[in-house]
Design a protein around this motif. Structure first.
Motif, PDB file in Angstrom:
ATOM      1  N   LEU A 112      80.548 141.485  42.501  1.00 51.19           N
ATOM      2  CA  LEU A 112      80.450 142.715  43.295  1.00 51.19           C
ATOM      3  C   LEU A 112      81.659 142.839  44.211  1.00 51.19           C
ATOM      4  O   LEU A 112      82.254 143.928  44.320  1.00 51.19           O
ATOM      5  CB  LEU A 112      79.154 142.710  44.108  1.00 51.19           C
ATOM      6  N   ALA A 113      82.032 141.752  44.873  1.00 52.77           N
ATOM      7  CA  ALA A 113      83.209 141.786  45.753  1.00 52.77           C
ATOM      8  C   ALA A 113      84.470 142.138  44.965  1.00 52.77           C
ATOM      9  O   ALA A 113      85.314 142.918  45.438  1.00 52.77           O
ATOM     10  CB  ALA A 113      83.381 140.439  46.449  1.00 52.77           C
ATOM     11  N   ASP A 114      84.588 141.596  43.767  1.00 51.44           N
ATOM     12  CA  ASP A 114      85.734 141.907  42.912  1.00 51.44           C
ATOM     13  C   ASP A 114      85.776 143.399  42.593  1.00 51.44           C
ATOM     14  O   ASP A 114      86.832 144.036  42.671  1.00 51.44           O
ATOM     15  CB  ASP A 114      85.644 141.082  41.622  1.00 51.44           C
ATOM     16  N   ALA A 115      84.624 143.965  42.238  1.00 58.27           N
ATOM     17  CA  ALA A 115      84.558 145.397  41.928  1.00 58.27           C
ATOM     18  C   ALA A 115      84.895 146.233  43.159  1.00 58.27           C
ATOM     19  O   ALA A 115      85.579 147.267  43.056  1.00 58.27           O
ATOM     20  CB  ALA A 115      83.167 145.751  41.403  1.00 58.27           C
ATOM     21  N   GLN A 116      84.445 145.804  44.311  1.00 53.54           N
ATOM     22  CA  GLN A 116      84.746 146.538  45.548  1.00 53.54           C
ATOM     23  C   GLN A 116      86.246 146.528  45.852  1.00 53.54           C
ATOM     24  O   GLN A 116      86.809 147.543  46.273  1.00 53.54           O
ATOM     25  CB  GLN A 116      83.955 145.934  46.709  1.00 53.54           C
ATOM     26  N   ILE A 117      86.902 145.407  45.613  1.00 52.52           N
ATOM     27  CA  ILE A 117      88.355 145.339  45.819  1.00 52.52           C
ATOM     28  C   ILE A 117      89.064 146.268  44.844  1.00 52.52           C
ATOM     29  O   ILE A 117      90.010 146.977  45.217  1.00 52.52           O
ATOM     30  CB  ILE A 117      88.855 143.892  45.668  1.00 52.52           C
ATOM     31  N   ARG A 118      88.604 146.294  43.594  1.00 52.61           N
ATOM     32  CA  ARG A 118      89.201 147.189  42.595  1.00 52.61           C
ATOM     33  C   ARG A 118      89.072 148.651  43.013  1.00 52.61           C
ATOM     34  O   ARG A 118      89.891 149.493  42.649  1.00 52.61           O
ATOM     35  CB  ARG A 118      88.557 146.969  41.228  1.00 52.61           C
ATOM     36  N   ASN A 120      89.183 149.590  46.084  1.00 53.98           N
ATOM     37  CA  ASN A 120      89.845 149.671  47.387  1.00 53.98           C
ATOM     38  C   ASN A 120      88.860 149.641  48.547  1.00 53.98           C
ATOM     39  O   ASN A 120      89.133 150.179  49.621  1.00 53.98           O
ATOM     40  CB  ASN A 120      90.717 150.935  47.463  1.00 53.98           C
ATOM     41  N   GLN A 121      87.722 148.987  48.335  1.00 51.68           N
ATOM     42  CA  GLN A 121      86.717 148.835  49.398  1.00 51.68           C
ATOM     43  C   GLN A 121      86.865 147.436  50.010  1.00 51.68           C
ATOM     44  O   GLN A 121      86.056 146.541  49.778  1.00 51.68           O
ATOM     45  CB  GLN A 121      85.311 149.025  48.832  1.00 51.68           C
ATOM     46  N   TRP A 122      87.902 147.264  50.813  1.00 53.92           N
ATOM     47  CA  TRP A 122      88.234 145.932  51.297  1.00 53.92           C
ATOM     48  C   TRP A 122      87.217 145.397  52.306  1.00 53.92           C
ATOM     49  O   TRP A 122      86.806 144.235  52.229  1.00 53.92           O
ATOM     50  CB  TRP A 122      89.636 145.945  51.904  1.00 53.92           C
ATOM     51  N   GLU A 123      86.808 146.210  53.245  1.00 55.28           N
ATOM     52  CA  GLU A 123      85.842 145.730  54.250  1.00 55.28           C
ATOM     53  C   GLU A 123      84.483 145.412  53.625  1.00 55.28           C
ATOM     54  O   GLU A 123      83.896 144.359  53.919  1.00 55.28           O
ATOM     55  CB  GLU A 123      85.710 146.760  55.378  1.00 55.28           C
ATOM     56  N   PRO A 124      83.939 146.298  52.762  1.00 57.77           N
ATOM     57  CA  PRO A 124      82.687 145.929  52.090  1.00 57.77           C
ATOM     58  C   PRO A 124      82.825 144.660  51.243  1.00 57.77           C
ATOM     59  O   PRO A 124      81.881 143.855  51.163  1.00 57.77           O
ATOM     60  CB  PRO A 124      82.385 147.152  51.207  1.00 57.77           C
ATOM     61  N   ALA A 125      83.991 144.475  50.617  1.00 53.24           N
ATOM     62  CA  ALA A 125      84.204 143.263  49.817  1.00 53.24           C
ATOM     63  C   ALA A 125      84.161 142.020  50.703  1.00 53.24           C
ATOM     64  O   ALA A 125      83.549 141.003  50.337  1.00 53.24           O
ATOM     65  CB  ALA A 125      85.544 143.338  49.086  1.00 53.24           C
ATOM     66  N   ALA A 126      84.785 142.108  51.861  1.00 56.72           N
ATOM     67  CA  ALA A 126      84.750 140.973  52.791  1.00 56.72           C
ATOM     68  C   ALA A 126      83.319 140.698  53.248  1.00 56.72           C
ATOM     69  O   ALA A 126      82.895 139.533  53.337  1.00 56.72           O
ATOM     70  CB  ALA A 126      85.637 141.275  54.001  1.00 56.72           C
ATOM     71  N   ALA A 127      82.563 141.762  53.500  1.00 49.66           N
ATOM     72  CA  ALA A 127      81.166 141.601  53.915  1.00 49.66           C
ATOM     73  C   ALA A 127      80.336 140.961  52.807  1.00 49.66           C
ATOM     74  O   ALA A 127      79.473 140.112  53.068  1.00 49.66           O
ATOM     75  CB  ALA A 127      80.580 142.961  54.297  1.00 49.66           C
ATOM     76  N   MET A 147      92.980 137.337  48.665  1.00 49.70           N
ATOM     77  CA  MET A 147      93.421 138.730  48.622  1.00 49.70           C
ATOM     78  C   MET A 147      92.956 139.489  49.865  1.00 49.70           C
ATOM     79  O   MET A 147      93.695 140.301  50.424  1.00 49.70           O
ATOM     80  CB  MET A 147      92.892 139.397  47.350  1.00 49.70           C
ATOM     81  N   ILE A 148      91.728 139.221  50.289  1.00 48.97           N
ATOM     82  CA  ILE A 148      91.212 139.889  51.490  1.00 48.97           C
ATOM     83  C   ILE A 148      91.976 139.427  52.726  1.00 48.97           C
ATOM     84  O   ILE A 148      92.332 140.237  53.595  1.00 48.97           O
ATOM     85  CB  ILE A 148      89.699 139.631  51.632  1.00 48.97           C
ATOM     86  N   ALA A 149      92.256 138.127  52.821  1.00 50.64           N
ATOM     87  CA  ALA A 149      93.049 137.616  53.941  1.00 50.64           C
ATOM     88  C   ALA A 149      94.435 138.264  53.954  1.00 50.64           C
ATOM     89  O   ALA A 149      94.975 138.589  55.024  1.00 50.64           O
ATOM     90  CB  ALA A 149      93.162 136.095  53.856  1.00 50.64           C
ATOM     91  N   ASP A 150      95.004 138.476  52.771  1.00 53.46           N
ATOM     92  CA  ASP A 150      96.284 139.185  52.656  1.00 53.46           C
ATOM     93  C   ASP A 150      96.175 140.590  53.230  1.00 53.46           C
ATOM     94  O   ASP A 150      97.057 141.045  53.972  1.00 53.46           O
ATOM     95  CB  ASP A 150      96.710 139.279  51.192  1.00 53.46           C
ATOM     96  N   SER A 151      95.113 141.294  52.860  1.00 57.75           N
ATOM     97  CA  SER A 151      94.943 142.678  53.316  1.00 57.75           C
ATOM     98  C   SER A 151      94.797 142.743  54.834  1.00 57.75           C
ATOM     99  O   SER A 151      95.136 143.748  55.458  1.00 57.75           O
ATOM    100  CB  SER A 151      93.719 143.315  52.640  1.00 57.75           C
TER     101      SER A 151
END
Length: 286
Positions: A112-118, A120-127, A147-151
Motif C-alpha cells: 500500500l505504501a508503495d502504491a501511495q508513493i507511485r 505521489n501520496q508521500w505523507e500517507p505513505a509515511a503514515a 525514498m520517503i526520507a529523501d522526500s
C-alpha cells in the motif's frame, strides 16, 4: 430364519455399497475442487506475470465480484493496477481494500505504501509505514523508507535506510542508482559518482545509471566519458548529456565540441544533438 439371515446380509451389502458410492463421489468432488483451485492459482499467476496488465485488472475485478472477500483475488487486482502504471489512484484504493481484510499482512501494508508513493501520496505513505512494526525488516520496506526520507530531505536517515536495503537484496543495482541520484540532488557529486559506478558494477546494462554517472561527472567539470561498457549509440547519447551539462555551466566551447562528437559518433542521424548545436551556433552568431 435362514431366509431372514440372507436378506439381512443382502440389505447390509447394498447399504455398504451405497455408502461406498457416496464416499467415492465425495472424494471425486473434493479432488475436482482441488484441481480447480490449482488451475485457478496457475491462471492467477499467469495474469500477474505475462498477461496484459489491463486484461489482468478485468480478470481480477470479475473474479473478486464472483467471490468477494477472498484476499488473494483482492491482492491480484491491486498488483495488476500497479502494473498498469497509468492507474496509480485505483491501485491505492485496491490496496486499501486488501489492508482492510482481516487476513492482511505487513507485506500488504508495504505494498500500500508503495502504491501511495507511485501516486505521489508521500505523507500517507509515511503514515502507512509507521503502522508496520520495526521488526518487519524487508528490502522493500527499507527501500520505501529511504525514498520517503529523501522526500523529507532527511539525508542521514535516507543514507541509513539505503544502506540497510542494499544489505537485504541480492540485486542492489536499482537501490544503488536511487541512492546515487539522491546524492546528486543534494550536490554531493563525488558520492553520487561512486554510487553510480557501484550500480554499473552490479548491472553494466543499466543506461539510467550510465547517464546519471555522466551527470555527476559533468557537475564536477569532468568532461571525458568514464571507462564503462557502452554501445556506440549509448556513447553518442552520453556525449550529448555531457555536452548539455557543460553548456549549463557556461563551458560553451566544450559543449559545442561534445555535441559535434555526439553527432559524429551516433550510427544514425542524431536529430536532438543537431538541433542543439544549431541553436547554440545561432545564439553565438546573434
Amino acid at each position: 430364519m435362514r431366509q431372514y439371515f440372507v436378506l439381512t446380509i443382502a440389505v447390509s451389502g447394498a447399504l455398504a455399497l451405497s455408502a461406498c458410492g457416496k464416499s467415492g463421489d465425495a472424494e471425486v468432488n473434493r479432488a475436482m475442487r482441488d484441481v480447480n483451485v490449482v488451475d485457478e492459482t496457475n491462471l492467477n499467476d499467469v495474469m500477474l506475470t505475462v498477461g496484459d496488465p489491463n486484461e489482468a485488472v478485468t480478470y481480477f475485478q470479475r473474479a473478486s465480484a464472483n467471490d468477494p472477500g477472498r484476499i488473494d483475488l483482492q491482492r491480484g487486482l491491486a498488483m495488476s493496477l500497479v502494473r498498469a502504471a497509468s492507474r496509480p489512484a485505483e491501485a491505492v484504493a485496491a490496496w486499501q481494500v486488501v489492508v482492510a481484510n482481516p487476513d492482511a499482512t505487513n507485506d500488504d501494508r508495504v505494498e500500500l505504501a508503495d502504491a501511495q508513493i507511485r501516486d505521489n501520496q508521500w505523507e500517507p505513505a509515511a503514515a502507512t509505514l509507521n503502522t508496520i512494526p520495526p521488526t518487519h525488516e524487508t528490502f522493500k520496506r527499507y527501500r520505501l523508507e529511504a525514498m520517503i526520507a529523501d522526500s523529507q530531505q532527511n539525508w542521514p536517515k535516507a543514507d541509513s535506510f539505503y544502506e540497510t536495503a542494499i544489505g537485504l537484496t541480492t540485486k542492489p543495482a536499482p537501490v544503488l542508482n536511487n541512492w546515487g541520484f539522491s546524492k546528486l540532488t543534494r550536490g554531493d557529486y563525488v558520492g553520487a559518482e561512486r554510487l553510480f559506478m557501484q550500480t554499473l558494477q552490479q548491472d553494466p546494462s543499466m543506461f539510467t545509471a550510465k547517464n546519471n554517472l555522466v551527470l555527476a561527472r559533468g557537475a564536477q567539470r569532468k568532461y571525458d566519458l568514464p571507462i564503462i561498457k557502452m554501445s556506440q549509440t549509448e556513447r553518442a547519447q552520453l556525449l550529448y548529456t555531457l555536452a548539455l551539462t557543460a553548456i549549463k555551466q557556461n563551458d560553451v566551447s566544450i559543449g559545442k565540441g561534445l555535441l559535434q562528437e555526439a553527432i559524429d559518433t551516433h550510427p544514425q542521424y542524431f536529430e536532438a544533438a543537431v538541433r542543439s548545436l544549431q541553436a547554440l551556433e545561432n545564439n553565438v552568431t546573434n
